[in-house]
Design a protein around this motif. Structure first.
Motif, PDB file in Angstrom:
ATOM      1  N   UNK A   1       7.908   5.023  -2.715  1.00  0.00           N
ATOM      2  CA  UNK A   1       7.186   5.761  -1.701  1.00  0.00           C
ATOM      3  C   UNK A   1       5.722   5.304  -2.081  1.00  0.00           C
ATOM      4  N   UNK A   2       5.159   4.869  -2.938  1.00  0.00           N
ATOM      5  CA  UNK A   2       3.834   4.490  -3.554  1.00  0.00           C
ATOM      6  C   UNK A   2       3.426   2.880  -3.437  1.00  0.00           C
ATOM      7  N   UNK A   3       4.575   2.310  -2.906  1.00  0.00           N
ATOM      8  CA  UNK A   3       4.402   0.831  -2.790  1.00  0.00           C
ATOM      9  C   UNK A   3       4.805  -0.151  -3.865  1.00  0.00           C
TER      10      UNK A   3
ATOM     11  N   UNK B   1      12.925   4.955  -2.269  1.00  0.00           N
ATOM     12  CA  UNK B   1      13.136   5.072  -0.977  1.00  0.00           C
ATOM     13  C   UNK B   1      13.873   3.792  -0.443  1.00  0.00           C
ATOM     14  N   UNK B   2      14.080   2.782  -1.717  1.00  0.00           N
ATOM     15  CA  UNK B   2      14.639   1.347  -1.028  1.00  0.00           C
ATOM     16  C   UNK B   2      15.587   0.690  -2.206  1.00  0.00           C
TER      17      UNK B   2
ATOM     18  N   UNK C   1       0.927  -1.175   0.078  1.00  0.00           N
ATOM     19  CA  UNK C   1       0.146  -0.075   0.002  1.00  0.00           C
ATOM     20  C   UNK C   1       0.958   1.237  -0.125  1.00  0.00           C
ATOM     21  N   UNK C   2       0.203   2.286  -0.199  1.00  0.00           N
ATOM     22  CA  UNK C   2       0.805   3.604  -0.327  1.00  0.00           C
ATOM     23  C   UNK C   2       1.733   3.933   1.004  1.00  0.00           C
ATOM     24  N   UNK C   3       3.024   4.365   0.639  1.00  0.00           N
ATOM     25  CA  UNK C   3       3.975   4.740   1.952  1.00  0.00           C
ATOM     26  C   UNK C   3       5.385   3.918   1.564  1.00  0.00           C
ATOM     27  N   UNK C   4       5.970   4.374   2.754  1.00  0.00           N
ATOM     28  CA  UNK C   4       7.407   3.844   2.671  1.00  0.00           C
ATOM     29  C   UNK C   4       7.717   2.474   2.572  1.00  0.00           C
TER      30      UNK C   4
ATOM     31  N   UNK D   1      13.677  12.585  -6.547  1.00  0.00           N
ATOM     32  CA  UNK D   1      12.883  12.775  -7.858  1.00  0.00           C
ATOM     33  C   UNK D   1      12.683  11.300  -8.790  1.00  0.00           C
ATOM     34  N   UNK D   2      13.053  10.309  -8.491  1.00  0.00           N
ATOM     35  CA  UNK D   2      12.864   9.061  -9.176  1.00  0.00           C
ATOM     36  C   UNK D   2      14.097   8.743 -10.021  1.00  0.00           C
TER      37      UNK D   2
END
Length: 1086
Positions: A276-278, A260-261, A13-16, A234-235
């Motif tokens: 960060x959008x899962x 983020x990972x 789900x959306x998040x870290x 920024x991706x």
């Protein structure tokens, strides 16, 4: 050759999120804010193993079969891998931990928390731990160097602005030690990556690139320690050759989300990353690009050109062999011992292991195939481009494919089912009921539940055969299982609506053939198998037809006599699926409606649901949430009618569809928070979503009405399909839908009039019915748009002509039957219609005026009169007086009318409707007998026939009159002018005629150049502008003038039997006695 960025896929789900590989690189392990840790066998794994460890997971690390997670309940937990069994809690904090990491041996874990504390815990004995305090801010990142001498954390480096909340930090600043030797420490600082020497703690170098426009978030070293990858807010994804300080790879996140990972595969051939959008992504073939510059540096350090050339020749041969092997993952175990041998080697020394050199030179050779781009972008001049030249020559001729990459075909699935690996799952959920499957330690069973218990009561079945597929209908439950080495694939049907005692049957498929999809219809069952075949069965178990599919089946659906099949028609590219669809009709008239046309899907999506609406219209839904419905009226095309993603609150939310209804317009689905499918318990709640066609400018009134109109048209096409298939339809609902559609058209017409879009008004009027066109004419006249009203009048006449032609074709065989069932009021309307036929041009104008105030039930008579008006006005333009054309027209058309027997019969059957309801009032029924009109022989004959049925004497008179009429038949044709003048003197005038006679002079005064047709059209326009009361007064006035003539006819008819000579003279005026004979014959036949 640059590396390939695989399409992102949904992971959490959306998040870290965070990601890592296992020690052997066989699995990808991710965690997210949904509290799950998922183990992926590959990026294409549709059913990853999921381990729930808490409400949220902030970080994950894996080493030596131990899975460590930082959970939101302020603990650092440990689980076994890959089983996922809890193995205790390593340590606790007063707030949540932000990052966990292993040391190189996997014996210790370092964890940093938001309470400014860092702990180092022994994995074997968690009581052995060290706590480091004194930090001024939450710990964002921790890293242990390979020799376990140093522990670094972000809080000790003044590289970020201090913040008491982790969510406010502009970067995670994930540190990374160089593998094996741990000589360098990489620290992300703003738009760069700073490298520090472990021994002196001095700044060694800075890695940067012009592509970086936002802060670097995370860095990770390659297993060999020569390359460094970084992900930005920024991706952006970048890879540097650390020794050469060159950025050798640049990639961009497909949607620009924050990375983020990141984790590097142990073999060094791929990098996994999360955002960060899962979502989870993969960079494939990294080694193909990264070692190129390293090999260049090695070649520049070589002292002897001969040795270098020998090495090049040697490795070129290996390149060929590796390319033949397809660059498979078999290289991973080969590289593993090389990593161990390099533990004591300096990372900047040339590699001596054969597998590593082979990989490096292979990649160098691959890059040399695209020499133009590599030399310009990837390799600077000072790195000795001449060293690459010897490898360029022999490799240029080798072809390299750089086009779109093929897409993995999606697996077969059952619509309305959840993944097979779940212990408790939905085997099918449709409009009939729910089939649940349970496969745990306690029970292996199937529960069948019906939405309507009147169909059947709930059933509990023991799943001894291990069924994994099911379908449910009003008649039966169909189950199937795949085969094993010992057992064949089986099909089991529970025919609960069967009237005998044997309600189930089982069929074994041939060995090696497995069921892939199945469905039920009305009296039949269909099964698609791995042999690319579809097998049809009767509901009782009789094997029926078998046919082959062009590709592997994806899914099937059945409804009534319709069978819908979706299969792979080829290989898709760039994430797209190449699916084909067939629609078959399995009723008494078996045919194929859709012949394998491509099934439209959204870009980079797959089919998620297939089925029929409750009314029988095929429908499909893709993974992007776009709902498409078959439009039968537009050549069996697929129209998007809804996008469920528009109703989702989060990117990770989805809707799981269970049914589609056209009337009422409802999309029944289950909202799934952070998942694509719902759990079986607790029982999911069904939500209803509205349909919305993706038309342009739906925020405007015009766009909204256009969308509503075409949605209504699309969703009511099933009425025509059901009626043509022999089903009963809701006529009231159909008429209501048509009324709503016409109302929308009229609203759009009014809006276009206000905007002065008259051409658009005519376009809208073409879609209207005749009655609504009449209203549009009235609206245009009141809006003083006379040119528009005139065009609409012409359009109305065309519509009436078309309608009348269709009506005559349909009703011709049943005219006389219907004439005996008409009410007296309808007969009077037809009587009026007959008189209008005599007047020809006079009546239609008056009829159009009456149409504005009449109900829709009188439309057929209006169409008939309008058609008659059209015939006169089209062929007789330029006549001085259109009100006196009828006699001349009929006399001139009588010679041509003799071969046109169809017109005679048509007019005769129309009049046959009138006398029947007037049988009680014989005077009115006999009135046309004495009316000396040349074009009305059929009326007199029909009335005389009624007299014949009343008395035998009258029938004898009829025969005599027919004989006399034949004798004097040429007389009317010889003297048509007298007959015409007689007709004009005796026929009654309509209200419009009276009004036009009084206002003709004023019209000609205003328009002296008008011809007679122009005068009539202008008069019609002005007459419409009158109020309803004024028009009614003119109509009553016209009727009052005609009353004396009617009384005269009644008196004459009473004296008919006594005055033989008068009756004979009346019969002499009948010009078409042949029609009388024909009508008499038709009456006697009935």
């Amino acid at each position: 050759m640059p590396c390939e960025r695989k399409p992102m896929r949904y992971g959490h789900s959306e998040g870290h999120t965070d990601v890592c590989f296992d020690d052997e690189g066989k699995c990808i392990v991710t965690c997210g804010s949904d509290g799950d840790v998922r183990i992926w066998e590959s990026l294409d794994d549709d059913d990853p193993k999921s381990i729930n460890v808490g409400e949220k997971v902030y970080s994950v690390a894996l080493k030596n079969g131990k899975l460590v997670t930082a959970v939101s309940n302020n603990t650092v937990q440990i689980h076994t891998f890959p089983e996922g069994d809890p193995d205790g809690i390593l340590t606790r904090f007063t707030t949540n931990a932000n990052h966990v990491t292993f040391n190189s041996s996997g014996s210790r874990v370092a964890a940093g928390s938001s309470d400014f504390i860092v702990k180092i815990v022994e994995v074997v004995d968690s009581s052995q731990q060290k706590t480091l305090r004194g930090h001024d801010a939450p710990i964002l990142s921790v890293a242990l160097d390979p020799s376990d001498e140093f522990l670094t954390q972000v809080a000790q480096w003044k590289i970020l602005q201090k913040s008491s909340d982790v969510s406010n930090a502009k970067s995670l600043c994930r540190l990374a030690w160089q593998p094996h030797s741990g000589k360098l420490l990489a620290v992300p600082v703003d738009l760069t990556v700073q490298l520090y020497d472990k021994n002196t703690w001095t700044h060694v170098s800075t890695l940067s690139d012009d592509l970086i426009t936002q802060v670097v978030n995370v860095v990770v070293w390659s297993p060999c320690g020569k390359f460094l990858a970084a992900g930005t807010v920024g991706g952006n994804l970048l890879i540097w050759d650390v020794e050469a300080k060159l950025c050798i790879e640049r990639q961009k996140h497909e949607k620009g989300f924050t990375v983020c990972g990141m984790a590097w595969h142990p073999s060094g051939v791929r990098i996994a990353y999360t955002d960060t959008e899962g979502c989870l992504g993969l960079l494939e073939g990294v080694s193909s690009s990264s070692p190129s510059s390293s090999s260049t540096v090695q070649s520049t350090k070589a002292t002897a050109a001969k040795e270098k050339n020998d090495y090049d020749d040697l490795f070129d041969e290996d390149d060929d062999r590796m390319l033949d092997e397809g660059m498979s993952d078999s290289r991973s175990p080969v590289k593993k011992p090389v990593m161990e041998e390099d533990d004591d080697d300096d990372d900047l020394m040339p590699a001596t292991g054969r597998p590593r050199n082979r990989g490096s030179f292979l990649d160098d050779d691959d890059n040399s195939q695209d020499a133009g781009s590599v030399k310009l972008d990837g390799v600077p001049e000072e790195d000795g481009s001449s060293a690459i030249l010897p490898a360029v020559g022999p490799a240029v001729s080798r072809p390299v494919y750089e086009g779109p990459m093929p897409t993995q075909p999606q697996r077969a699935f059952q619509p309305g089912s959840t993944p097979v690996h779940l212990m408790h799952r939905f085997m099918v959920w449709n409009s009939v009921g729910i089939v649940r499957g349970y496969n745990d330690d306690q029970d292996n069973a199937i529960d069948v539940e019906f939405h309507d218990t009147a169909v059947h009561h709930a059933m509990h079945l023991t799943n001894t055969l291990g069924h994994t597929m099911a379908d449910l209908s009003q008649e039966a439950v169909l189950l199937a299982c795949e085969g094993t080495d010992e057992l064949a694939s089986k099909i089991q049907c529970l025919h609960f609506s069967c009237w005998d005692t044997h309600k189930d049957w089982i069929v074994d498929l041939p060995k090696g053939e497995d069921v892939r999809a199945l469905c039920l219809g009305q009296g039949w069952a269909a099964v698609a198998t791995s042999a690319l075949m579809v097998r049809l069965f009767s509901i009782g178990g009789v094997q029926k037809e078998i046919f082959s599919l062009p590709g592997a089946a994806v899914c099937m659906a059945g409804h009534g006599e319709q069978l819908l099949i979706v299969y792979h028609r080829g290989t898709g590219f760039d994430g797209d699926q190449a699916l084909g669809v067939q629609l078959l009709q399995l009723g008494s008239k078996r045919r194929q409606v859709i012949h394998g046309e491509p099934l439209p899907l959204s870009r980079k999506s797959y089919l998620a649901w297939l089925g029929f609406t409750a009314e029988g219209t095929p429908c499909c839904i893709d993974s992007e949430g776009v709902v498409r419905m078959l439009n039968r009226t537009l050549g069996n095309t697929w129209t998007p009618v809804c996008n469920t993603r528009d109703s989702c609150k989060s990117r990770s939310d989805h809707y799981w569809v269970v049914g589609v209804h056209e009337n009422p317009q409802q999309l029944r689905c289950i909202p799934c928070k952070g998942s694509r499918f719902p759990p079986t318990l607790p029982r999911p709640a069904v939500a209803v979503l509205p349909f919305n066609l993706p038309y342009c400018q739906t925020t405007t009134e015009k766009g909204q009405m256009e969308e509503q109109y075409w949605r209504s048209m699309l969703f009511h096409n099933h009425f025509g399909f059901l009626s043509s298939s022999g089903y009963e339809i809701d006529s009231e609902g159909q008429s209501q839908a048509e009324k709503e559609q016409q109302e929308l058209l009229m609203k759009m017409f009014a809006l276009s009039c206000k905007l002065e879009r008259e051409f658009r008004c005519v376009e809208l009027a073409e879609m209207m019915t005749h009655s609504v066109v009449t209203l549009a004419i009235r609206y245009a006249s009141r809006s003083r748009r006379m040119a528009l009203a005139q065009r609409l009048s012409e359009l109305a006449l065309e519509k009436a002509n078309q309608f009348q032609e269709e009506e005559l074709e349909e009703e011709e065989p049943t005219y006389q039957r219907g004439s005996r069932q008409m009410s007296s009021r309808q007969a009077q309307v037809e009587n009026g219609c007959e008189e209008e036929e005599e007047e020809e041009e006079d009546y239609p104008q008056e009829e159009q005026m009456d149409a504005e105030e009449s109900t829709e039930t009188r439309m057929p008579s209006k169409y008939a009169s309008l058609l008659k008006c059209i015939k006169i006005t089209v062929f007789k333009e330029g006549r001085v007086n259109p009100f006196k054309v009828s006699g001349a027209g009929k006399s001139s058309s009588s010679p041509a009318g003799q071969p046109r027997t169809t017109n005679v019969l048509d007019s005769m059957t129309v009049s046959s409707r009138k006398p029947t309801p007037l049988g009680g009032t014989s005077k009115q029924g006999k009135a046309p007998v004495l009316k000396p009109l040349a074009p009305k022989p059929k009326s007199k004959t029909q009335a005389t026939l009624l007299q014949m049925s009343a008395s035998k004497g009258s029938s004898k008179k009829l025969e005599n009159s027919q004989t006399e009429a034949e004798k004097v038949k040429p007389a009317p044709a010889a003297t048509p002018p007298a007959s015409v003048e007689n007709v004009e003197n005796r026929k009654p005038k309509t209200g419009f005629q009276l009004w036009l006679e009084e206002n003709r002079k004023s019209i000609l005064t205003d328009n002296p150049d008008f011809k007679e047709m122009d005068v009539i059209k202008e008069g019609m326009g002005r007459f419409r502008t009158l109020s309803a009361e004024e028009r009614l007064n003119w109509t009553e006035k016209a009727k009052g003038d005609s009353d004396p003539k009617k009384r005269k006819r009644e008196d004459e008819e009473q004296l008919n039997e006594q005055m033989e000579s008068d009756e004979g003279s009346a019969k002499k005026k009948k010009p078409l006695d042949t029609s009388a004979k024909l009508s008499a014959f038709a009456f006697n036949k009935e």
